[in-house]
Design a protein around this motif. Structure first.
Motif, PDB file in Angstrom:
ATOM      1  N   SER A   1      12.231 -10.400 -35.111  1.00 14.23           N
ATOM      2  CA  SER A   1      11.977 -10.538 -36.545  1.00 14.23           C
ATOM      3  C   SER A   1      11.298 -11.872 -36.853  1.00 14.23           C
ATOM      4  N   LEU A   2      11.737 -12.925 -36.174  1.00 17.94           N
ATOM      5  CA  LEU A   2      11.099 -14.237 -36.359  1.00 17.94           C
ATOM      6  C   LEU A   2       9.635 -14.186 -35.951  1.00 17.94           C
ATOM      7  N   TYR A   3       9.370 -13.454 -34.875  1.00 15.93           N
ATOM      8  CA  TYR A   3       7.997 -13.274 -34.418  1.00 15.93           C
ATOM      9  C   TYR A   3       7.181 -12.507 -35.466  1.00 15.93           C
ATOM     10  N   GLU A   4       7.765 -11.448 -36.004  1.00 19.16           N
ATOM     11  CA  GLU A   4       7.066 -10.646 -37.011  1.00 19.16           C
ATOM     12  C   GLU A   4       6.790 -11.446 -38.284  1.00 19.16           C
ATOM     13  N   PHE A   5       7.679 -12.379 -38.618  1.00 20.07           N
ATOM     14  CA  PHE A   5       7.469 -13.249 -39.774  1.00 20.07           C
ATOM     15  C   PHE A   5       6.450 -14.349 -39.473  1.00 20.07           C
ATOM     16  N   GLY A   6       6.053 -14.485 -38.206  1.00 19.73           N
ATOM     17  CA  GLY A   6       5.086 -15.503 -37.820  1.00 19.73           C
ATOM     18  C   GLY A   6       5.708 -16.885 -37.643  1.00 19.73           C
ATOM     19  N   LEU A   7       7.021 -16.932 -37.464  1.00 19.69           N
ATOM     20  CA  LEU A   7       7.701 -18.214 -37.339  1.00 19.69           C
ATOM     21  C   LEU A   7       7.742 -18.727 -35.905  1.00 19.69           C
ATOM     22  N   ILE A   8       7.689 -17.819 -34.939  1.00 23.31           N
ATOM     23  CA  ILE A   8       7.675 -18.210 -33.535  1.00 23.31           C
ATOM     24  C   ILE A   8       6.653 -17.361 -32.799  1.00 23.31           C
ATOM     25  N   GLU A   9       6.374 -17.770 -31.573  1.00 25.16           N
ATOM     26  CA  GLU A   9       5.449 -17.033 -30.727  1.00 25.16           C
ATOM     27  C   GLU A   9       6.237 -16.422 -29.571  1.00 25.16           C
ATOM     28  N   ILE A  10       5.969 -15.181 -29.283  1.00 28.53           N
ATOM     29  CA  ILE A  10       6.544 -14.510 -28.124  1.00 28.53           C
ATOM     30  C   ILE A  10       5.402 -14.181 -27.176  1.00 28.53           C
ATOM     31  N   ILE A  11       5.557 -14.586 -25.927  1.00 32.57           N
ATOM     32  CA  ILE A  11       4.555 -14.300 -24.912  1.00 32.57           C
ATOM     33  C   ILE A  11       5.112 -13.198 -24.019  1.00 32.57           C
ATOM     34  N   THR A  12       4.350 -12.147 -23.835  1.00 32.14           N
ATOM     35  CA  THR A  12       4.806 -11.033 -23.006  1.00 32.14           C
ATOM     36  C   THR A  12       4.031 -11.039 -21.696  1.00 32.14           C
ATOM     37  N   ILE A  13       4.797 -11.101 -20.605  1.00 34.73           N
ATOM     38  CA  ILE A  13       4.215 -11.052 -19.266  1.00 34.73           C
ATOM     39  C   ILE A  13       4.953  -9.970 -18.497  1.00 34.73           C
ATOM     40  N   ARG A  14       4.200  -8.991 -18.046  1.00 34.27           N
ATOM     41  CA  ARG A  14       4.776  -7.860 -17.291  1.00 34.27           C
ATOM     42  C   ARG A  14       5.984  -7.260 -18.006  1.00 34.27           C
ATOM     43  N   GLN A  15       5.810  -6.973 -19.255  1.00 35.26           N
ATOM     44  CA  GLN A  15       6.809  -6.331 -20.122  1.00 35.26           C
ATOM     45  C   GLN A  15       8.093  -7.149 -20.292  1.00 35.26           C
ATOM     46  N   THR A  16       8.001  -8.454 -20.056  1.00 36.94           N
ATOM     47  CA  THR A  16       9.131  -9.352 -20.292  1.00 36.94           C
ATOM     48  C   THR A  16       8.721 -10.352 -21.358  1.00 36.94           C
ATOM     49  N   ALA A  17       9.574 -10.516 -22.358  1.00 38.32           N
ATOM     50  CA  ALA A  17       9.289 -11.433 -23.458  1.00 38.32           C
ATOM     51  C   ALA A  17       9.745 -12.837 -23.089  1.00 38.32           C
ATOM     52  N   PHE A  18       8.870 -13.808 -23.368  1.00 36.74           N
ATOM     53  CA  PHE A  18       9.164 -15.211 -23.099  1.00 36.74           C
ATOM     54  C   PHE A  18       8.966 -16.034 -24.364  1.00 36.74           C
ATOM     55  N   LEU A  19       9.681 -17.157 -24.427  1.00 42.08           N
ATOM     56  CA  LEU A  19       9.529 -18.118 -25.512  1.00 42.08           C
ATOM     57  C   LEU A  19       8.985 -19.415 -24.927  1.00 42.08           C
ATOM     58  N   ASN A  20       8.124 -20.067 -25.688  1.00 39.45           N
ATOM     59  CA  ASN A  20       7.592 -21.347 -25.258  1.00 39.45           C
ATOM     60  C   ASN A  20       8.681 -22.410 -25.425  1.00 39.45           C
ATOM     61  N   GLN A  21       8.880 -23.198 -24.409  1.00 42.97           N
ATOM     62  CA  GLN A  21       9.915 -24.225 -24.411  1.00 42.97           C
ATOM     63  C   GLN A  21       9.728 -25.213 -25.569  1.00 42.97           C
ATOM     64  N   GLU A  22       8.500 -25.450 -25.966  1.00 41.23           N
ATOM     65  CA  GLU A  22       8.220 -26.384 -27.058  1.00 41.23           C
ATOM     66  C   GLU A  22       8.755 -25.893 -28.401  1.00 41.23           C
ATOM     67  N   GLU A  23       8.986 -24.594 -28.514  1.00 35.59           N
ATOM     68  CA  GLU A  23       9.480 -24.027 -29.763  1.00 35.59           C
ATOM     69  C   GLU A  23      11.008 -24.033 -29.870  1.00 35.59           C
ATOM     70  N   LEU A  24      11.695 -24.450 -28.826  1.00 39.74           N
ATOM     71  CA  LEU A  24      13.157 -24.409 -28.835  1.00 39.74           C
ATOM     72  C   LEU A  24      13.783 -25.213 -29.976  1.00 39.74           C
ATOM     73  N   PRO A  25      13.326 -26.444 -30.250  1.00 39.06           N
ATOM     74  CA  PRO A  25      13.942 -27.162 -31.375  1.00 39.06           C
ATOM     75  C   PRO A  25      13.801 -26.410 -32.701  1.00 39.06           C
ATOM     76  N   LYS A  26      12.634 -25.832 -32.927  1.00 36.36           N
ATOM     77  CA  LYS A  26      12.426 -25.062 -34.159  1.00 36.36           C
ATOM     78  C   LYS A  26      13.311 -23.819 -34.176  1.00 36.36           C
ATOM     79  N   LEU A  27      13.408 -23.157 -33.040  1.00 38.62           N
ATOM     80  CA  LEU A  27      14.241 -21.963 -32.945  1.00 38.62           C
ATOM     81  C   LEU A  27      15.711 -22.300 -33.204  1.00 38.62           C
TER      82      LEU A  27
END
Length: 98
Positions: A25-51
């Protein structure tokens, strides 16, 4: 961005006791970025404080996603204005020294 900076979203969800649907939902709201690699969702470490800040707003303060979106956008705008003020102050100092 290297894969070293990526954290599996499921691992984040497990560690923070949050459903993946919330992260999505956060991704859909444009608040965070989700990177998908081989059907696995990843979060950028730099976004952890915001998350983690978003989780605090949601869990501790019981603010819904719409409210969180407004707060995050306002905080980003305040940060942008502070950066602009710093630049302008530095320019002003240059003219004061002439």
């Amino acid at each position: 961005m290297t894969n070293e900076n990526l954290i599996p979203a499921e691992e984040f969800c497990t560690n923070h006791r949050v459903e993946f649907s919330f992260i999505n939902s956060l991704y859909e709201f444009g608040l965070i970025e989700i990177i998908t690699i081989r059907q696995t969702a990843f979060l950028n470490q730099e976004e952890l404080p915001k998350l983690e800040q978003i989780l605090l707003f949601n869990k501790e303060l019981e603010i819904n996603l719409e409210g969180i979106e407004v707060i995050i956008r306002l905080l980003e705008r305040v940060d942008q204005i502070q950066n602009e003020m710093t630049i302008l102050k530095n320019k002003l100092r240059l003219y004061e020294n002439l």
